[in-house]
Structure formats: structure tokens, C-alpha cells
Write an enzyme that holds these catalytic residues in place. Structure first.
Site, PDB file in Angstrom:
ATOM      1  N   GLU A 118      -6.622 -36.237   4.981  1.00 42.19           N
ATOM      2  CA  GLU A 118      -6.925 -36.537   3.581  1.00 42.19           C
ATOM      3  C   GLU A 118      -6.988 -35.319   2.664  1.00 42.19           C
ATOM      4  O   GLU A 118      -6.698 -35.432   1.461  1.00 42.19           O
ATOM      5  CB  GLU A 118      -8.244 -37.317   3.501  1.00 42.19           C
ATOM      6  CG  GLU A 118      -8.157 -38.755   3.995  1.00 42.19           C
ATOM      7  CD  GLU A 118      -8.223 -38.874   5.514  1.00 42.19           C
ATOM      8  OE1 GLU A 118      -8.055 -39.990   6.024  1.00 42.19           O
ATOM      9  OE2 GLU A 118      -8.446 -37.849   6.198  1.00 42.19           O
TER      10      GLU A 118
ATOM     11  N   GLY B  87      -7.367 -44.782   7.536  1.00 41.00           N
ATOM     12  CA  GLY B  87      -7.921 -46.115   7.689  1.00 41.00           C
ATOM     13  C   GLY B  87      -7.798 -46.666   9.092  1.00 41.00           C
ATOM     14  O   GLY B  87      -8.618 -47.485   9.535  1.00 41.00           O
TER      15      GLY B  87
ATOM     16  N   ASP C 255     -12.570 -39.983   5.036  1.00 41.72           N
ATOM     17  CA  ASP C 255     -13.529 -41.061   4.781  1.00 41.72           C
ATOM     18  C   ASP C 255     -13.586 -42.023   5.967  1.00 41.72           C
ATOM     19  O   ASP C 255     -13.542 -41.600   7.103  1.00 41.72           O
ATOM     20  CB  ASP C 255     -13.194 -41.747   3.460  1.00 41.72           C
ATOM     21  CG  ASP C 255     -11.865 -42.485   3.458  1.00 41.72           C
ATOM     22  OD1 ASP C 255     -10.944 -42.086   4.204  1.00 41.72           O
ATOM     23  OD2 ASP C 255     -11.721 -43.470   2.706  1.00 41.72           O
TER      24      ASP C 255
ATOM     25  N   GLY D 212      -4.878 -46.246   5.207  1.00 46.42           N
ATOM     26  CA  GLY D 212      -5.065 -47.265   4.189  1.00 46.42           C
ATOM     27  C   GLY D 212      -3.915 -47.234   3.198  1.00 46.42           C
ATOM     28  O   GLY D 212      -3.133 -46.276   3.146  1.00 46.42           O
TER      29      GLY D 212
END
Length: 349
Positions: free
Chosen positions: A142, A119, A150, A65
Site C-alpha cells: 500500500e 484485501g 490496512d 480490494g
């Protein structure tokens, strides 16, 4: 229509092209806002038999992302110069899209050719068909930027065999096609050179499973298969400190290197991720996404995400100063706040 993502109909398929090759097809909020309505329309259109998603260029499916934009918005909020609204909008929109992919009523074929991180994992792993190639490199890195795995990591990582998901989520280890097939993260392996032909066959309306079987390629032995006993033994510990101790006690070069890697990452992110994945093993998908949204809003009130992005993407000194700096200094209360309902409320689907 956004130039950053191109959604078109090609015969019997809805086709999504992530079109930011210079940025390794990193996902932006604007791209999410184009993909979501296209999936809605294609899900209801009887002429569309499947969806294919692919990245432009020859390097990446989607490298993650647009965390730099989130960092910018969050940093402005910290300085009192903005509301930080993008942080909630981006994560909320991305997580709703992850859920949309998970619930999509037709074959959703992700061609995970090249770098697939963060992402990009969210755009692929929740679909029915996760196609990997000899160029696929997947990671959830992450914890190295003060975040947590996530985009549905709460759900899919605990469901990987043994402790492999916890290993991938804590360490950010990079894995390739054989490991992805071994863990079930990938469902099919083909050669990168065959992807155009696969697209043509699917656009002609041919059955997805039949086409992918016709182009199946040998994937080889999975390195994680041999490492699994060592991973399961160390990562069954009751906390991150126990994992590190278990690795060191194994006395191998591999285990020492993994322990060293873990100790270089955000202590807060490590402890939060450990608790996240413990909880995720017992939660349904929607509950996992609500939990992740809570966690992102707590991240925006903390230190390590801003420091991690500074070190990797802003100043690029690769020397983050984590606070707290040691695992022992991250308290249970520090971890608990990541799972509390944020001031703006829970994620709404």
C-alpha cells in the site's frame, strides 16, 4: 447471490469462492455484502463445522480490494461531482468483515493459493487456519499507492517477530510460503495440488487440524530468517529517515536496494505507516480497525492515494509525483491528521 463471489454449503463446510479470476479475485463492496451474511448464518448453524475460502482460477487467492472503484468515487468527490460515499462504505464494510473473520467461532480455513495482497490478506490472515502453498505470494504494497497497510495490518504486522512486520508494511516486500510460516502469518503449508482433496475431506466433516496435518508438505528455509538480524538492526530506528540511514550504513547490496525501494514510495504513506504500526502494537483488534477507518478518510482528503492509483492503474506510467516529495517535508502535523476522528464519525461495528 453474486457471480463475483459464490457462497455455498458443501457437506459440513460453508464454502466461499472468490470468483473474479480475470481481476485476480479483487474484493468489491458487493462481494463483502454477500460474504458477511453467509458467515453470520454459518456461525450459528450447528451443521457447519468449518468455513473454507478460496480464489477461482490458478493465479490468485485475492490480489486486493477494488481500489480503482474507491479512486473513482473519491476523485468524483474531489471534483465536486459526488459525495464519495463509496469510500466510507467500502472501507467500513471491509473492516467489519475483517472483524467478523477474526471473531468467527469455528475453524476458518483460508486457502491462500497464488497472489494474496491487501484485501486478500484481510480475508485470510485473521482466520484460524491460513494455508499457504508453493504458489503463494503475499505482500502489503500500500505505501506504493499512497495508502497504508490496512485490513488489520495495524494489528497483525506489529505482532510478527522482531521488526519483520514493520519491514513488510513499509516496503511492500513480496514473500512466499517459507517466510509466511516463519513469521506465523501462515499456519500450514500444503501443495497446491492437494487443495481439492483437502476440501473434500473437510466437507466430509473430518477434523481440520487432522486433515491439514495429513497433507502437510516441507516448506524449506525462510529467506527472512537469514535477513532478520539486518532488518531488526535497521528497522529499530525512531523514524523512517533513521531506517533509511541504518540500511545505507550496513553497506550491503540487499540493504542498499531496500533503502532505494523505501525512497521511491510515498513519503506521507511511509511516515503514517510507521506511526500506525507503532500505535497498533498497543491496541486491541477493534481499536486497530477503528484507527484504520480514520486513516482511510484522511487518505481521501489527501493527494498521494489519487496520484498512486493514477500512476499504477489509470495512466500506468509508474511515475507517481508524491506531494510532499521528500520524507523531510512530511511534518508531524501532516501525520497527526490521519489519526483524527473523521467528520462522519468513527467506524461502528
Amino acid at each position: 447471490m453474486s457471480e463475483d463471489v459464490i457462497c455455498t454449503v458443501k457437506g459440513a463446510i460453508g464454502h466461499i469462492l472468490l470468483n473474479r479470476p480475470k481481476a485476480l479475485n479483487a474484493l468489491t463492496l458487493g462481494m463483502v455484502e454477500v460474504i458477511a451474511p453467509a458467515l453470520d448464518a454459518w456461525g450459528q448453524d450447528p451443521a457447519i463445522k468449518a468455513v473454507v475460502i478460496r480464489g477461482a482460477g490458478d493465479r490468485a487467492f485475492c490480489a486486493g480490494g477494488d481500489v480503482r472503484a474507491v479512486w473513482d468515487a473519491g476523485w468524483e468527490r474531489k471534483r465536486g461531482e459526488g459525495t464519495g460515499a463509496l469510500t466510507a462504505a467500502f472501507f467500513g464494510g471491509e473492516y467489519r468483515l475483517n472483524r467478523q473473520i477474526k471473531r468467527f467461532p469455528k475453524p476458518y480455513v483460508a486457502l491462500m493459493d497464488g497472489i494474496t495482497m491487501g484485501g486478500g490478506v484481510g480475508l485470510s490472515v485473521h482466520g484460524s487456519h491460513r494455508v499457504v502453498t508453493e504458489k503463494t505470494l503475499l505482500a502489503m504494497p500500500e505505501t506504493g499507492i499512497g495508502l497504508f497497510p490496512d485490513v488489520g495490518g495495524t494489528y497483525f504486522l506489529p505482532r510478527v517477530p522482531g521488526k519483520l512486520g514493520l519491514y513488510l508494511g513499509l516496503t511492500g516486500a513480496r514473500v512466499h510460503a517459507a517466510d509466511l510460516i516463519h513469521t506465523g502469518i501462515g499456519t500450514h503449508h500444503v501443495t497446491s495440488a492437494s487443495l481439492d482433496a483437502i476440501e473434500v475431506a473437510l466437507a466430509e466433516g473430518q477434523d481440520v487440524d487432522t486433515v491439514l496435518a495429513a497433507y502437510a508438505a516441507p516448506v524449506g528455509e525462510a529467506p527472512l530468517a537469514a535477513l532478520r538480524p539486518a532488518i531488526d538492526a535497521a528497522f529499530e530506528a525512531d523514524d523512517v529517515e533513521g531506517i533509511v540511514a541504518g540500511l545505507i550504513s550496513q553497506g550491503t547490496a540487499w540493504a542498499d536496494k531496500v533503502a532505494e525501494t523505501i525512497l521511491s514510495l510515498s513519503p506521507t504513506s511511509l511516515k503514517v505507516t510507521f506511526e500506525q504500526l507503532r500505535r497498533g502494537a498497543e491496541l486491541e483488534f477493534d481499536e486497530c480497525m477503528r484507527l484504520e477507518f480514520r486513516m482511510t478518510q484522511a487518505v481521501m482528503d489527501g493527494n498521494d492515494f489519487f496520484e498512486g492509483i493514477r500512476a499504477v492503474l489509470v495512466d500506468k506510467d509508474k511515475s507517481p509525483k508524491w506531494n510532499p516529495a521528500r520524507l523531510a517535508d512530511v511534518s508531524a502535523a501532516d501525520v497527526a491528521r490521519y489519526f483524527a476522528v473523521p467528520a462522519g464519525g468513527d467506524l461502528v461495528f
